[in-house]
Design a protein around this motif. Structure first.
Motif, PDB file in Angstrom:
ATOM      1  N   LEU A 197      -6.791  37.763  33.381  1.00  0.00           N
ATOM      2  CA  LEU A 197      -5.685  36.902  32.996  1.00  0.00           C
ATOM      3  C   LEU A 197      -4.442  37.367  33.740  1.00  0.00           C
ATOM      4  N   HIS A 198      -3.688  36.433  34.296  1.00  0.00           N
ATOM      5  CA  HIS A 198      -2.514  36.773  35.101  1.00  0.00           C
ATOM      6  C   HIS A 198      -1.268  36.152  34.489  1.00  0.00           C
ATOM      7  N   LEU A 199      -0.198  36.956  34.383  1.00  0.00           N
ATOM      8  CA  LEU A 199       1.067  36.513  33.814  1.00  0.00           C
ATOM      9  C   LEU A 199       2.114  36.326  34.905  1.00  0.00           C
ATOM     10  N   GLU A 200       2.798  35.194  34.871  1.00  0.00           N
ATOM     11  CA  GLU A 200       3.964  34.962  35.718  1.00  0.00           C
ATOM     12  C   GLU A 200       5.113  34.573  34.795  1.00  0.00           C
ATOM     13  N   PRO A 201       6.136  35.441  34.656  1.00  0.00           N
ATOM     14  CA  PRO A 201       7.169  35.241  33.632  1.00  0.00           C
ATOM     15  C   PRO A 201       7.991  33.971  33.784  1.00  0.00           C
ATOM     16  N   GLY A 202       8.075  33.421  34.991  1.00  0.00           N
ATOM     17  CA  GLY A 202       8.915  32.249  35.200  1.00  0.00           C
ATOM     18  C   GLY A 202      10.306  32.588  35.668  1.00  0.00           C
ATOM     19  N   THR A 203      10.560  33.870  35.916  1.00  0.00           N
ATOM     20  CA  THR A 203      11.837  34.334  36.443  1.00  0.00           C
ATOM     21  C   THR A 203      11.626  35.688  37.102  1.00  0.00           C
ATOM     22  N   ASP A 204      12.466  35.990  38.089  1.00  0.00           N
ATOM     23  CA  ASP A 204      12.395  37.314  38.724  1.00  0.00           C
ATOM     24  C   ASP A 204      13.001  38.396  37.842  1.00  0.00           C
ATOM     25  N   ASP A 205      13.765  37.982  36.833  1.00  0.00           N
ATOM     26  CA  ASP A 205      14.414  38.949  35.938  1.00  0.00           C
ATOM     27  C   ASP A 205      13.478  39.306  34.797  1.00  0.00           C
ATOM     28  N   ALA A 206      12.352  39.900  35.152  1.00  0.00           N
ATOM     29  CA  ALA A 206      11.362  40.266  34.144  1.00  0.00           C
ATOM     30  C   ALA A 206      10.446  41.353  34.697  1.00  0.00           C
ATOM     31  N   THR A 207       9.833  42.082  33.813  1.00  0.00           N
ATOM     32  CA  THR A 207       8.851  43.104  34.162  1.00  0.00           C
ATOM     33  C   THR A 207       7.544  42.766  33.460  1.00  0.00           C
ATOM     34  N   THR A 208       6.432  42.856  34.174  1.00  0.00           N
ATOM     35  CA  THR A 208       5.122  42.571  33.563  1.00  0.00           C
ATOM     36  C   THR A 208       4.352  43.865  33.350  1.00  0.00           C
ATOM     37  N   TYR A 209       3.456  43.821  32.387  1.00  0.00           N
ATOM     38  CA  TYR A 209       2.560  44.951  32.095  1.00  0.00           C
ATOM     39  C   TYR A 209       1.129  44.434  32.080  1.00  0.00           C
ATOM     40  N   PRO A 210       0.294  44.976  32.947  1.00  0.00           N
ATOM     41  CA  PRO A 210       0.567  45.921  34.034  1.00  0.00           C
ATOM     42  C   PRO A 210       1.539  45.309  35.058  1.00  0.00           C
ATOM     43  N   GLY A 211       1.983  46.139  36.005  1.00  0.00           N
ATOM     44  CA  GLY A 211       2.953  45.678  36.977  1.00  0.00           C
ATOM     45  C   GLY A 211       2.473  44.514  37.814  1.00  0.00           C
ATOM     46  N   SER A 212       1.168  44.434  38.041  1.00  0.00           N
ATOM     47  CA  SER A 212       0.598  43.330  38.827  1.00  0.00           C
ATOM     48  C   SER A 212       0.598  42.014  38.070  1.00  0.00           C
ATOM     49  N   GLY A 213       0.746  42.086  36.750  1.00  0.00           N
ATOM     50  CA  GLY A 213       0.640  40.889  35.922  1.00  0.00           C
ATOM     51  C   GLY A 213      -0.789  40.518  35.597  1.00  0.00           C
ATOM     52  N   ASN A 214      -1.756  41.329  36.070  1.00  0.00           N
ATOM     53  CA  ASN A 214      -3.172  41.045  35.836  1.00  0.00           C
ATOM     54  C   ASN A 214      -3.666  41.815  34.620  1.00  0.00           C
ATOM     55  N   CYS A 215      -3.935  41.125  33.534  1.00  0.00           N
ATOM     56  CA  CYS A 215      -4.438  41.743  32.315  1.00  0.00           C
ATOM     57  C   CYS A 215      -5.968  41.671  32.306  1.00  0.00           C
TER      58      CYS A 215
END
Length: 365
Positions: A268-286
């Motif tokens: 599963l991959h997360l894209e926050p919809g803004t550059d002003d965000a941090t994802t976990y894991p850093g790749s956004g791949n859960c």
């Protein structure tokens, strides 16, 4: 009274130098759809094709049968996969059995109008009887060849023989590659398959099934649920069993050919919809856990912890929500009736959820 003509629109890439083939026999007309500049629009009352109760023949309708073996709940909350590889496409055309001799005779006697090939329609009984009953040759419409090849005729529809008349099928006859299947309907003895580059194989059926796979739409659990706070993590997870393998079986009647195509969720991959965000894991791949769950559910006391799957927004959304894109990658494999098996390009399904992000308000005294 002469029979009416019919045509299918051709891809624009073909020029007028690639001529239209027309055959006039017994007052009837065969029309092979060539370049757009050379097409003829049928009258409003002209039959439009489609396999209906009257037997009208359409080269866009396949006889491949689909069975959803597992993973499809039949509900509306699901959708089709998109291939990760943008260059991958399912087969543009193939041949498959349509009629026994008796079925072809009945079709000609009761209808006699429809597609004898993907880009060639015969309207008028005389064309069908000339070629399939009286043995007269007819032209194939091989747009990619230097000249059209000739198809030998048949006597009395091959009644008394065991086998099937095969014909080309193209789900989208505007696809330029659909011209690769240029033969008009032809005979194949029972128990055999045509000696042709576009003869269907289990892999053909597996690729056909790929486009028919339906997977559940992705709506993840969030904590906080409705509104996130700047600089505080939002936990993302999916419960165990939400995602499971989806398996589709495609079989082609009268051939013994089948294939099962399986889609397995792997990430599963997360894209926050803004550059002003941090994802976990850093790749956004859960990663999807062994039990089918994703991430870890939030529990009381986790507010200051880093989630295994989640994100932190660094700026408030200020009334216009961010659009969180959640995509699940599905690994595609297949196995066929002849023992063959293999992989197909990964598929993906994307969902979007609105995220409102607020600032923490404080009062200085």
């Amino acid at each position: 009274m002469p029979a009416m003509t019919s045509t299918r629109p051709a891809p624009r890439r073909f020029t007028a130098a690639l001529a239209v083939a027309a055959v006039l026999w017994s007052g009837s007309t065969a029309y092979a759809a060539g370049p757009e500049d050379n097409t003829t629009v049928p009258s409003a009352d002209q039959p439009s094709g489609g396999t209906d109760g009257k037997g009208t023949l359409s080269a866009s309708v396949s006889h491949i049968q689909l069975t959803y073996v597992s993973g499809d709940d039949g509900g509306d909350n699901q959708g089709n996969l998109g291939a990760v590889d943008p260059n991958w496409k399912p087969p543009a055309c193939w041949y498959e059995p349509v009629f026994t001799p008796a079925e072809l005779k009945r079709f000609v006697d009761t209808d006699g109008g429809g597609d004898v090939g993907i880009h060639e329609s015969w309207w008028g009984k005389g064309l069908w009887t000339d070629h399939y009953r009286d043995g007269k040759p007819a032209d194939n419409f091989d747009l990619h060849s230097a000249s059209n090849s000739s198809a030998e005729g048949y006597k009395k529809y091959n009644l008394g023989k065991h086998g099937y008349f095969w014909r080309g099928v193209a789900p989208d006859d505007n696809d330029p590659n659909s011209w690769d299947c240029g033969r008009i309907m032809f005979w194949v003895t029972a128990g055999r398959i045509p000696d042709d580059p576009n003869t269907p194989t289990p892999k053909t059926l597996a690729e056909y099934a790929y486009n028919k796979i339906k997977v559940p739409k992705t709506e993840v659990e969030l904590k906080p649920e409705t509104k996130s706070t700047v600089n505080l993590p939002t936990w993302v997870w999916l419960d165990r069993g939400t995602f499971k393998d989806v398996k589709v079986r495609a079989s082609l009647p009268k051939t013994g050919l089948w294939a099962e195509t399986t889609a397995k969720p792997v990430a599963l991959h997360l894209e926050p919809g803004t550059d002003d965000a941090t994802t976990y894991p850093g790749s956004g791949n859960c990663r999807i856990n062994d039990d089918g769950s994703i991430g870890t559910p939030y529990t009381a006391g986790d507010a200051d912890k880093t989630p295994p799957c989640g994100l932190t927004y660094l700026r408030a959304s200020n009334g216009a929500p961010y659009h969180l894109r959640v995509s699940v990658t599905w690994q595609i494999t297949w196995k066929g009736s002849d023992g063959t098996e293999g992989d197909l390009p990964d598929g993906t399904f994307v969902s979007t959820q609105d995220m409102n992000v607020q600032e923490i308000q404080s009062i200085n005294r």
